[in-house]
Design an enzyme around this catalytic site. Sequence first.
Site, PDB file in Angstrom:
ATOM      1  N   GLU A   1       0.786  -1.271   0.061  1.00 21.83           N
ATOM      2  CA  GLU A   1       0.018  -0.058  -0.137  1.00 21.83           C
ATOM      3  C   GLU A   1       0.880   1.289  -0.015  1.00 21.83           C
ATOM      4  O   GLU A   1       1.758   1.627   0.864  1.00 21.83           O
ATOM      5  CB  GLU A   1      -0.950  -0.013   1.170  1.00 21.83           C
ATOM      6  CG  GLU A   1      -1.805   1.328   0.991  1.00 21.83           C
ATOM      7  CD  GLU A   1      -2.981   1.236   1.945  1.00 21.83           C
ATOM      8  OE1 GLU A   1      -4.090   1.750   1.530  1.00 21.83           O
ATOM      9  OE2 GLU A   1      -2.860   0.822   3.227  1.00 21.83           O
TER      10      GLU A   1
ATOM     11  N   GLY B   1       0.883   4.716   0.868  1.00 21.76           N
ATOM     12  CA  GLY B   1       0.215   5.962   1.657  1.00 21.76           C
ATOM     13  C   GLY B   1      -0.204   5.163   2.952  1.00 21.76           C
ATOM     14  O   GLY B   1      -0.936   4.202   3.146  1.00 21.76           O
TER      15      GLY B   1
ATOM     16  N   SER C   1      -5.333   1.805   7.383  1.00 19.27           N
ATOM     17  CA  SER C   1      -5.508   0.624   6.439  1.00 19.27           C
ATOM     18  C   SER C   1      -4.666  -0.540   6.369  1.00 19.27           C
ATOM     19  O   SER C   1      -4.717  -1.723   6.186  1.00 19.27           O
ATOM     20  CB  SER C   1      -5.713   1.186   5.035  1.00 19.27           C
ATOM     21  OG  SER C   1      -4.570   1.941   4.763  1.00 19.27           O
TER      22      SER C   1
ATOM     23  N   ASP D   1       5.424   5.322   2.456  1.00 18.93           N
ATOM     24  CA  ASP D   1       5.170   6.660   2.918  1.00 18.93           C
ATOM     25  C   ASP D   1       6.182   7.641   2.566  1.00 18.93           C
ATOM     26  O   ASP D   1       7.405   7.059   3.103  1.00 18.93           O
ATOM     27  CB  ASP D   1       4.235   6.907   4.229  1.00 18.93           C
ATOM     28  CG  ASP D   1       3.167   7.896   4.089  1.00 18.93           C
ATOM     29  OD1 ASP D   1       2.187   7.759   4.119  1.00 18.93           O
ATOM     30  OD2 ASP D   1       3.952   9.383   4.164  1.00 18.93           O
TER      31      ASP D   1
ATOM     32  N   GLN E   1       6.545   8.020  -3.592  1.00 20.66           N
ATOM     33  CA  GLN E   1       6.082   7.172  -4.643  1.00 20.66           C
ATOM     34  C   GLN E   1       6.519   7.289  -5.972  1.00 20.66           C
ATOM     35  O   GLN E   1       6.257   6.704  -7.051  1.00 20.66           O
ATOM     36  CB  GLN E   1       4.459   7.097  -4.359  1.00 20.66           C
ATOM     37  CG  GLN E   1       3.751   8.504  -4.738  1.00 20.66           C
ATOM     38  CD  GLN E   1       2.244   8.247  -4.992  1.00 20.66           C
ATOM     39  OE1 GLN E   1       1.561   8.927  -4.213  1.00 20.66           O
ATOM     40  NE2 GLN E   1       1.673   7.387  -5.686  1.00 20.66           N
TER      41      GLN E   1
ATOM     42  N   ASP F   1      -2.954   4.713  -2.073  1.00 21.37           N
ATOM     43  CA  ASP F   1      -3.738   5.693  -1.382  1.00 21.37           C
ATOM     44  C   ASP F   1      -2.690   6.964  -0.810  1.00 21.37           C
ATOM     45  O   ASP F   1      -2.784   6.986   0.251  1.00 21.37           O
ATOM     46  CB  ASP F   1      -4.438   5.000  -0.256  1.00 21.37           C
ATOM     47  CG  ASP F   1      -5.358   5.684   0.521  1.00 21.37           C
ATOM     48  OD1 ASP F   1      -5.733   6.986  -0.016  1.00 21.37           O
ATOM     49  OD2 ASP F   1      -5.561   5.655   1.769  1.00 21.37           O
TER      50      ASP F   1
ATOM     51  N   HIS G   1      -2.450  11.208  -4.372  1.00 17.22           N
ATOM     52  CA  HIS G   1      -3.674  11.172  -5.211  1.00 17.22           C
ATOM     53  C   HIS G   1      -3.325  12.529  -6.321  1.00 17.22           C
ATOM     54  O   HIS G   1      -4.076  13.154  -6.717  1.00 17.22           O
ATOM     55  CB  HIS G   1      -4.681  11.591  -4.442  1.00 17.22           C
ATOM     56  CG  HIS G   1      -5.012  10.735  -3.381  1.00 17.22           C
ATOM     57  ND1 HIS G   1      -5.043   9.523  -3.459  1.00 17.22           N
ATOM     58  CD2 HIS G   1      -5.166  10.630  -1.842  1.00 17.22           C
ATOM     59  CE1 HIS G   1      -5.508   8.563  -2.399  1.00 17.22           C
ATOM     60  NE2 HIS G   1      -5.335   9.548  -1.569  1.00 17.22           N
TER      61      HIS G   1
ATOM     62  N   GLU H   1      -6.899   4.532  -5.393  1.00 15.88           N
ATOM     63  CA  GLU H   1      -7.980   5.083  -4.918  1.00 15.88           C
ATOM     64  C   GLU H   1      -8.097   6.936  -4.639  1.00 15.88           C
ATOM     65  O   GLU H   1      -7.083   7.410  -5.207  1.00 15.88           O
ATOM     66  CB  GLU H   1      -8.344   4.509  -3.565  1.00 15.88           C
ATOM     67  CG  GLU H   1      -7.534   4.941  -2.413  1.00 15.88           C
ATOM     68  CD  GLU H   1      -8.073   4.293  -1.035  1.00 15.88           C
ATOM     69  OE1 GLU H   1      -8.291   5.243  -0.156  1.00 15.88           O
ATOM     70  OE2 GLU H   1      -8.368   3.156  -0.938  1.00 15.88           O
ATOM     71  N   ASP H   2      -9.356   7.262  -4.449  1.00 13.83           N
ATOM     72  CA  ASP H   2      -9.436   8.894  -4.248  1.00 13.83           C
ATOM     73  C   ASP H   2      -9.081   9.402  -5.480  1.00 13.83           C
ATOM     74  O   ASP H   2      -8.598  10.536  -5.702  1.00 13.83           O
ATOM     75  CB  ASP H   2      -8.567   9.340  -3.018  1.00 13.83           C
ATOM     76  CG  ASP H   2      -9.119   8.796  -1.833  1.00 13.83           C
ATOM     77  OD1 ASP H   2     -10.199   8.197  -1.500  1.00 13.83           O
ATOM     78  OD2 ASP H   2      -8.228   9.111  -0.811  1.00 13.83           O
TER      79      ASP H   2
END
Length: 290
Positions: A103, A105, A111, A129, A151, A173, A176, A202-203
């Site tokens: 993941e 973020g 999450s 992150d 990222q 995530d 964004h 997402e988002d």
Amino acid sequence: MGLSAAVDGWFSRLGRLTGLKRRGGPPFLRLRRAYAPPPALARQAPAAFMAPVSQGAGADAPPGGRLYALWSAEPDGHKLWHYFAFYEQVIGPLATRPLRLLEIGVWRGASLSMWSRWLPEGSVVVGLDHDPAVARFDRPQAGIHVRVGDQADAAFLGRVAAEFGPFDVVVDDGGHVAGPMIESFNALFLDALAPGGVYIVEDLCTQFWEAPWRDRRDSFFDYAKALADAMHWHHFGRPRIEAFTLGDPSRLAAIETPRIAGEIAEVRFRDSIVAISRRAAPGLPVIERR
Ligand SMILES: C[S@@+](CC[C@H](N)C(=O)[O-])C[C@H]1O[C@@H](n2cnc3c(N)ncnc32)[C@H](O)[C@@H]1O
């Protein structure tokens, strides 16, 4: 009329003529193209499709499902409710065995904890992150690993993939912002996602907002829609289904396409979220005629 009112009037006339819209600050620096109905819809949709209607607020009843139950037990999160069913539909079929999930973020770790509790025993959950404060969520003994980096840094992503990949699931995530989301996808999809895996972003509501979310002409949605087109590369300019039909003398044994065309199994959209599945094995479609 003062100078500022004159400038305002001039810009609103220009906006009406060109579709450009002014944001605050020095006007000559702050023009952007206002989002308008997609041209293919504007050109073809009947009046009934475009009739203005009032859409009410969604129902306040929380979604069901185990993933939502796990997430709602965590402090510090915000997610669109329909993501939970989407995740269960897209990731659930893969979760018949331990998975490796990355993941992008971490924020306050909600999450990461949700994934780790939801996925089968023995799964590996990796969070990344750019905020060094997330290192506190690194719990290798619990199968949760956290690495700090950007990222959009392909070398960093390569190191994470070499350490923990290949992943069955990647969830973006992170920031964004269109550019970094595209950079991450480009670095990870072929080199860090396992065949048969799924890459979820997402988002994506951000892609209909202004800078800094849209830092380039193409949004992540534009890119995902282009990938859905690319999945059909072997059909481009080839209007004969016999090319793929079992037993037909003109069936093609092979076609050269860009590699990515043969790697996309499915592109699935819901409001603000897209899932791009990687094919388990590249190959042309097969048509059976009865
Ligand atoms: C929406 S929060 C993540 C929330 C978390 N996935 C959850 O559901 O609990 C976004 C995170 O992305 C991180 N982020 C933003 N831009 C980033 C970038 N370019 N590279 C890596 N992380 C980034 C932020 O520091 C923040 O912690």
